[in-house]
Design an enzyme around this catalytic site. Structure first.
Site, PDB file in Angstrom:
ATOM      1  N   LYS A  13       0.649  -1.367   0.123  1.00  0.00           N
ATOM      2  CA  LYS A  13      -0.028   0.133  -0.198  1.00  0.00           C
ATOM      3  C   LYS A  13       0.799   1.186  -0.099  1.00  0.00           C
ATOM      4  O   LYS A  13       0.698   2.181  -0.981  1.00  0.00           O
ATOM      5  CB  LYS A  13      -1.028   0.001   1.131  1.00  0.00           C
ATOM      6  CG  LYS A  13      -1.751  -1.102   1.410  1.00  0.00           C
ATOM      7  CD  LYS A  13      -2.827  -1.242   2.436  1.00  0.00           C
ATOM      8  CE  LYS A  13      -2.217  -1.375   3.863  1.00  0.00           C
ATOM      9  NZ  LYS A  13      -1.395  -2.332   4.089  1.00  0.00           N
ATOM     10  N   ARG A  88      -9.846  -0.396   8.762  1.00  0.00           N
ATOM     11  CA  ARG A  88      -9.554  -1.712   9.184  1.00  0.00           C
ATOM     12  C   ARG A  88     -10.535  -2.342   9.989  1.00  0.00           C
ATOM     13  O   ARG A  88     -10.147  -3.806  10.036  1.00  0.00           O
ATOM     14  CB  ARG A  88      -8.048  -1.543   9.922  1.00  0.00           C
ATOM     15  CG  ARG A  88      -6.798  -1.596   9.075  1.00  0.00           C
ATOM     16  CD  ARG A  88      -5.664  -1.268  10.168  1.00  0.00           C
ATOM     17  NE  ARG A  88      -4.376  -1.798  10.041  1.00  0.00           N
ATOM     18  CZ  ARG A  88      -3.468  -1.296   9.351  1.00  0.00           C
ATOM     19  NH1 ARG A  88      -3.399  -0.075   8.890  1.00  0.00           N
ATOM     20  NH2 ARG A  88      -2.369  -1.673   9.191  1.00  0.00           N
ATOM     21  N   ARG A 127      11.916  -5.224   5.473  1.00  0.00           N
ATOM     22  CA  ARG A 127      11.405  -3.762   5.058  1.00  0.00           C
ATOM     23  C   ARG A 127      12.397  -2.685   5.950  1.00  0.00           C
ATOM     24  O   ARG A 127      12.597  -2.911   7.019  1.00  0.00           O
ATOM     25  CB  ARG A 127      10.024  -3.626   5.194  1.00  0.00           C
ATOM     26  CG  ARG A 127       9.560  -2.102   5.083  1.00  0.00           C
ATOM     27  CD  ARG A 127       8.026  -1.817   5.205  1.00  0.00           C
ATOM     28  NE  ARG A 127       7.247  -2.143   6.434  1.00  0.00           N
ATOM     29  CZ  ARG A 127       6.112  -2.049   6.576  1.00  0.00           C
ATOM     30  NH1 ARG A 127       5.239  -1.745   5.421  1.00  0.00           N
ATOM     31  NH2 ARG A 127       5.561  -2.278   7.527  1.00  0.00           N
ATOM     32  N   ARG A 160      11.146  -0.657  11.435  1.00  0.00           N
ATOM     33  CA  ARG A 160      10.120  -0.440  12.130  1.00  0.00           C
ATOM     34  C   ARG A 160       9.899  -1.592  13.234  1.00  0.00           C
ATOM     35  O   ARG A 160      10.024  -2.827  13.115  1.00  0.00           O
ATOM     36  CB  ARG A 160       8.790  -0.395  11.374  1.00  0.00           C
ATOM     37  CG  ARG A 160       8.454   0.806  10.629  1.00  0.00           C
ATOM     38  CD  ARG A 160       7.250   0.902   9.943  1.00  0.00           C
ATOM     39  NE  ARG A 160       5.893   0.121  10.456  1.00  0.00           N
ATOM     40  CZ  ARG A 160       4.861   0.061   9.798  1.00  0.00           C
ATOM     41  NH1 ARG A 160       4.703   0.618   8.615  1.00  0.00           N
ATOM     42  NH2 ARG A 160       3.810  -0.606  10.393  1.00  0.00           N
TER      43      ARG A 160
HETATM   44  P1  ADP Z   1       2.141  -1.800   3.333  1.00  0.00           P
HETATM   45  O1  ADP Z   1       2.230  -0.460   2.991  1.00  0.00           O
HETATM   46  O2  ADP Z   1       1.031  -2.605   2.682  1.00  0.00           O
HETATM   47  O3  ADP Z   1       2.380  -2.436   4.791  1.00  0.00           O
HETATM   48  P2  ADP Z   1       4.898  -1.562   1.853  1.00  0.00           P
HETATM   49  O4  ADP Z   1       4.255  -0.747   0.784  1.00  0.00           O
HETATM   50  O5  ADP Z   1       5.284  -0.774   2.911  1.00  0.00           O
HETATM   51  O6  ADP Z   1       3.449  -2.023   2.354  1.00  0.00           O
HETATM   52  O7  ADP Z   1       5.619  -2.832   1.390  1.00  0.00           O
HETATM   53  C1  ADP Z   1       6.037  -3.825   2.451  1.00  0.00           C
HETATM   54  C2  ADP Z   1       7.552  -4.316   1.960  1.00  0.00           C
HETATM   55  O8  ADP Z   1       7.394  -4.931   0.781  1.00  0.00           O
HETATM   56  C3  ADP Z   1       8.376  -2.946   1.606  1.00  0.00           C
HETATM   57  O9  ADP Z   1       9.663  -3.604   2.168  1.00  0.00           O
HETATM   58  C4  ADP Z   1       8.397  -2.944   0.129  1.00  0.00           C
HETATM   59  O10 ADP Z   1       9.359  -2.368  -0.365  1.00  0.00           O
HETATM   60  C5  ADP Z   1       8.098  -4.315  -0.479  1.00  0.00           C
HETATM   61  N1  ADP Z   1       7.367  -4.763  -1.433  1.00  0.00           N
HETATM   62  C6  ADP Z   1       6.194  -4.172  -1.724  1.00  0.00           C
HETATM   63  N2  ADP Z   1       5.603  -4.286  -3.058  1.00  0.00           N
HETATM   64  C7  ADP Z   1       6.421  -5.482  -3.507  1.00  0.00           C
HETATM   65  C8  ADP Z   1       6.487  -6.126  -4.454  1.00  0.00           C
HETATM   66  N3  ADP Z   1       5.333  -6.260  -5.509  1.00  0.00           N
HETATM   67  N4  ADP Z   1       7.357  -7.315  -4.421  1.00  0.00           N
HETATM   68  C9  ADP Z   1       8.281  -7.200  -3.714  1.00  0.00           C
HETATM   69  N5  ADP Z   1       8.328  -6.319  -2.702  1.00  0.00           N
HETATM   70  C10 ADP Z   1       7.476  -5.669  -2.476  1.00  0.00           C
HETATM   71  P1  AMP Z   2       0.516   0.333   8.996  1.00  0.00           P
HETATM   72  O1  AMP Z   2       1.587   1.433   9.017  1.00  0.00           O
HETATM   73  O2  AMP Z   2      -0.640   0.586   8.437  1.00  0.00           O
HETATM   74  O3  AMP Z   2       1.166  -0.953   9.231  1.00  0.00           O
HETATM   75  O4  AMP Z   2      -0.092   0.413  10.691  1.00  0.00           O
HETATM   76  C1  AMP Z   2       0.794   0.278  11.710  1.00  0.00           C
HETATM   77  C2  AMP Z   2       0.057   0.042  13.078  1.00  0.00           C
HETATM   78  O5  AMP Z   2      -0.788   1.071  13.424  1.00  0.00           O
HETATM   79  C3  AMP Z   2      -0.993  -0.906  12.910  1.00  0.00           C
HETATM   80  O6  AMP Z   2      -0.481  -2.293  13.289  1.00  0.00           O
HETATM   81  C4  AMP Z   2      -1.869  -0.604  14.178  1.00  0.00           C
HETATM   82  O7  AMP Z   2      -1.553  -0.829  15.433  1.00  0.00           O
HETATM   83  C5  AMP Z   2      -1.997   0.964  13.819  1.00  0.00           C
HETATM   84  N1  AMP Z   2      -3.007   1.401  13.077  1.00  0.00           N
HETATM   85  C6  AMP Z   2      -2.814   1.914  11.712  1.00  0.00           C
HETATM   86  N2  AMP Z   2      -4.227   2.126  11.202  1.00  0.00           N
HETATM   87  C7  AMP Z   2      -5.117   1.839  11.917  1.00  0.00           C
HETATM   88  C8  AMP Z   2      -6.387   1.685  11.807  1.00  0.00           C
HETATM   89  N3  AMP Z   2      -7.035   1.989  10.798  1.00  0.00           N
HETATM   90  N4  AMP Z   2      -6.999   1.084  12.961  1.00  0.00           N
HETATM   91  C9  AMP Z   2      -6.517   0.574  13.979  1.00  0.00           C
HETATM   92  N5  AMP Z   2      -5.001   0.656  14.267  1.00  0.00           N
HETATM   93  C10 AMP Z   2      -4.372   1.241  13.344  1.00  0.00           C
END
Ligand code: ADP
Ligand code: AMP
Length: 212
Positions: A13, A88, A127, A160
């Site tokens: 995302k 969520r 990541r 993170r």
């Molecule tokens: P989200 O925001 O959904 O939690 P991220 O965009 O942070 O996910 O992506 C999670 C990890 O996977 C990051 O390290 C990113 O660089 C990597 N990533 C994202 N899309 C892909 C993909 N299509 N193939 C491989 N790695 C990816």
């Molecule tokens: P994210 O950056 O989207 O992976 O979110 C990191 C963390 O923030 C999650 O694991 C939750 O603890 C909190 N969080 C983010 N968005 C929400 C949401 N919409 N509702 C509740 N908790 C959230």
């Protein structure tokens, strides 16, 4: 245009939100990024949110909804928005419907990035994220040009604390229990498009742009 990016943690995302945001000239609003900003600033909300985030649990609906309502009330969100990580839960989705209805705004599209659990664990294990602008990178699939330095803003990259193995497992479980019901919720409204998020970053990007 109002778009929700829906998908499990690690689906991509944050990786793709910027592209869609630029394409449609609307802001990218990520609930996780907002919580982390509050944490950095050590606000009351940040301290509260941190106690849930570190365990991989969701921050309570009431607090999360209030934070998003506030952000969506700002001027730059008036013409449109890319929401990432919110809603969520069904409670959050219902609150968002009510908010949009009260503003006479329409939700256009929900893009659901589907990725298998094994791939999510692999991605989140590698990541690294910018402390400053929160752009995600991956040690394997999308490393930064300079080690530990953000391509966008020169910020420092870090792992993170909720990307550790235990927290990742918990977050995926929470997604399965509490967020998956939103796939049916938005499918029944006829606005959900599923994208195969398991493909290469460039292929996922192509599919998302086509859908938008
Ligand atoms: P989200 O925001 O959904 O939690 P991220 O965009 O942070 O996910 O992506 C999670 C990890 O996977 C990051 O390290 C990113 O660089 C990597 N990533 C994202 N899309 C892909 C993909 N299509 N193939 C491989 N790695 C990816
Ligand atoms: P994210 O950056 O989207 O992976 O979110 C990191 C963390 O923030 C999650 O694991 C939750 O603890 C909190 N969080 C983010 N968005 C929400 C949401 N919409 N509702 C509740 N908790 C959230």
């Amino acid at each position: 245009m109002r778009i929700i990016l829906l998908g499990p943690p690690g689906a991509g995302k944050g990786t793709h939100a910027g592209t869609i945001s630029a394409l449609k000239s609307v802001p990218h609003v990520a609930s996780g990024d907002l919580f982390r900003k509050h944490q950095q600033e050590e606000t009351e909300l940040g301290i509260l949110a941190g106690s849930f985030m570190s365990k991989g649990e969701l921050v309570p609906d009431e607090v999360t909804i209030r934070m998003i309502e506030q952000r969506l009330g700002e001027d730059d969100c008036w013409q449109g928005i890319i929401l990432d990580g919110f809603p969520r839960t069904v409670t959050q989705a219902t609150a968002l419907d009510q908010l949009f209805a009260s503003l006479d705004h329409k939700l256009d599209l929900v893009l659901y990035l589907a990725v298998s659990e094994d791939e999510l664990v692999r991605r989140l294990g590698g990541r690294i994220t910018c402390r400053n602008c929160q752009t995600p990178y991956n040690l394997v699939s999308s490393p930064p040009k300079i080690e530990n330095v953000c391509n966008q803003c020169n910020g420092e990259l870090y792992q993170r604390p909720d990307d550790t193995a235990d927290a990742v497992r918990q977050r995926i479980q929470v997604f399965t229990q509490q967020t998956i019901p939103l796939v049916d919720y938005y499918t029944s409204k006829g606005i959900l498009t599923e994208i195969d998020g398991e493909q290469d970053i460039s292929e996922v990007q192509r599919a998302l742009i086509a859908a938008v």
